[in-house]
Motif scaffolding. Sequence first.
Motif, short mmCIF file in Angstrom:
data_model
loop_
_atom_site.label_atom_id
_atom_site.label_comp_id
_atom_site.label_asym_id
_atom_site.label_seq_id
_atom_site.Cartn_x
_atom_site.Cartn_y
_atom_site.Cartn_z
N VAL A 1 54.58 37.31 6.82
CA VAL A 1 53.39 36.57 6.39
C VAL A 1 52.80 35.78 7.55
CG1 VAL A 1 52.48 34.83 4.81
CG2 VAL A 1 54.27 36.39 4.04
N LEU A 2 53.65 35.09 8.30
CA LEU A 2 53.19 34.20 9.36
C LEU A 2 52.75 34.94 10.61
CD1 LEU A 2 55.89 31.37 9.06
CD2 LEU A 2 53.64 31.49 7.98
N THR A 3 53.20 36.19 10.78
CA THR A 3 52.84 36.94 11.99
C THR A 3 51.35 37.20 12.06
OG1 THR A 3 55.00 38.00 12.12
CG2 THR A 3 53.18 39.10 13.24
N TYR A 4 50.75 37.53 10.92
CA TYR A 4 49.32 37.85 10.89
C TYR A 4 48.54 36.57 10.57
CZ TYR A 4 51.31 42.52 10.71
OH TYR A 4 52.02 43.65 10.99
N ARG A 5 48.26 35.80 11.60
CA ARG A 5 47.64 34.48 11.44
C ARG A 5 46.26 34.58 10.80
NH1 ARG A 5 50.43 31.16 15.12
NH2 ARG A 5 52.60 31.91 15.09
N ALA A 6 45.48 35.57 11.23
CA ALA A 6 44.12 35.70 10.68
C ALA A 6 44.18 35.99 9.18
CB ALA A 6 43.36 36.81 11.41
N ASP A 7 45.09 36.86 8.77
CA ASP A 7 45.22 37.19 7.36
C ASP A 7 45.65 35.95 6.57
OD1 ASP A 7 45.40 39.27 5.20
OD2 ASP A 7 47.46 38.55 5.15
N LEU A 8 46.55 35.16 7.15
CA LEU A 8 46.99 33.93 6.49
C LEU A 8 45.84 32.95 6.35
CD1 LEU A 8 49.41 32.29 5.37
CD2 LEU A 8 49.78 31.44 7.69
N LEU A 9 45.04 32.82 7.41
CA LEU A 9 43.90 31.91 7.39
C LEU A 9 42.88 32.33 6.33
CD1 LEU A 9 42.31 29.54 8.54
CD2 LEU A 9 41.38 31.09 10.28
N PHE A 10 42.57 33.62 6.29
CA PHE A 10 41.61 34.10 5.29
C PHE A 10 42.18 33.95 3.88
CE2 PHE A 10 39.62 36.47 8.87
CZ PHE A 10 38.34 35.98 8.70
N GLY A 11 43.50 34.09 3.75
CA GLY A 11 44.13 33.87 2.46
C GLY A 11 43.96 32.44 1.99
N VAL A 12 44.13 31.49 2.92
CA VAL A 12 43.94 30.08 2.59
C VAL A 12 42.50 29.80 2.20
CG1 VAL A 12 43.93 27.74 3.56
CG2 VAL A 12 45.86 29.26 4.01
N LEU A 13 41.56 30.28 3.04
CA LEU A 13 40.13 30.05 2.77
C LEU A 13 39.71 30.68 1.44
CD1 LEU A 13 38.58 30.62 6.31
CD2 LEU A 13 38.94 28.45 5.13
N GLY A 14 40.19 31.89 1.19
CA GLY A 14 39.83 32.57 -0.04
C GLY A 14 40.32 31.84 -1.28
N LEU A 15 41.56 31.34 -1.22
CA LEU A 15 42.11 30.63 -2.37
C LEU A 15 41.45 29.28 -2.57
CD1 LEU A 15 44.12 30.92 -4.64
CD2 LEU A 15 45.87 29.90 -3.18
N VAL A 16 41.11 28.60 -1.47
CA VAL A 16 40.40 27.32 -1.58
C VAL A 16 39.04 27.53 -2.24
CG1 VAL A 16 39.25 25.50 -0.25
CG2 VAL A 16 41.58 26.19 0.34
#
Length: 271
Positions: free
Chosen positions: A24-39
């Motif tokens: 999960v943490l390796t793909y930083r961009a995917d994690l960031l978009f996941g955070v933004l999307g859920l917010v």
Amino acid sequence: MVVDSLLVRLIGLRGLFRAGYRSVLTYRADLLFGVLGLVIQVSLTVAVWRVLYADHDAVAGVGRSTAISYAVLAASIQAVIMPWQFSSLPQRIIRGQIGVDMMRPQSIISQNLVQAIGTMVGRLPIGAAAVIAGLVLGGVQPPSSLLDCVAWAASTTLGIANIMTINLLVSMSGFWTLEIGGVLILYRFATAFLSGALIPLWFMPSWLKPIISWLPFQAQIYAPLSIWFGTRKGVDILSTLALQFGWVIVLAFLLKVVWRRAIHKVVVLGG
């Protein structure tokens, strides 16, 4: 000798746990978009529920603040415990890597459950960001008492055990069908509905609510959150925990039965 064998198993499981959260943490961009999307989802959820409750103080006996808070927390929890890729087992079956997994000292079940826990830990920042957004928007309310908080923690633990076991059961269908993409999509949406992540059981039709209340899915999100908001008290809390625990035992038994049959269906296509 026994101690050395146990140590090897624990080291192997620790490696699988780290692989889970690093995936999960390796793909930083995917994690960031996941955070933004859920917010964004949480923000829209708060706005929509406030509009729905505009002319009502309560619906089905549930107040506006409770309904909004439930929706925010349900979305946050679902993002952590129910990712789109909740198991690597189907892909490992297709690629033939399952043969290597079966040679390891740890069982296939323990390997996948530990990796799933690691994935869940890696996704905690996504859920935390959503909860923070909910707090900022005034869409999250605390538990009604300390006792409810303790009961909620116990219920949440049982709910996580429940969903991880079902996830692995669904993933094991890959031993028979190999490609299970459609099954996973159907399962994800069915779980979102039956667990109360989309619609709380408070608002379900009277004929449907008793049925869903006895299914294992409601133990994943609805049961813990109903305790969080104090809609269950005393004996009702104990019966809820007992039902959750009972389903964990039943599902664990089914998991062993399915695995004993699946082991005879192993076909190495790759690797």
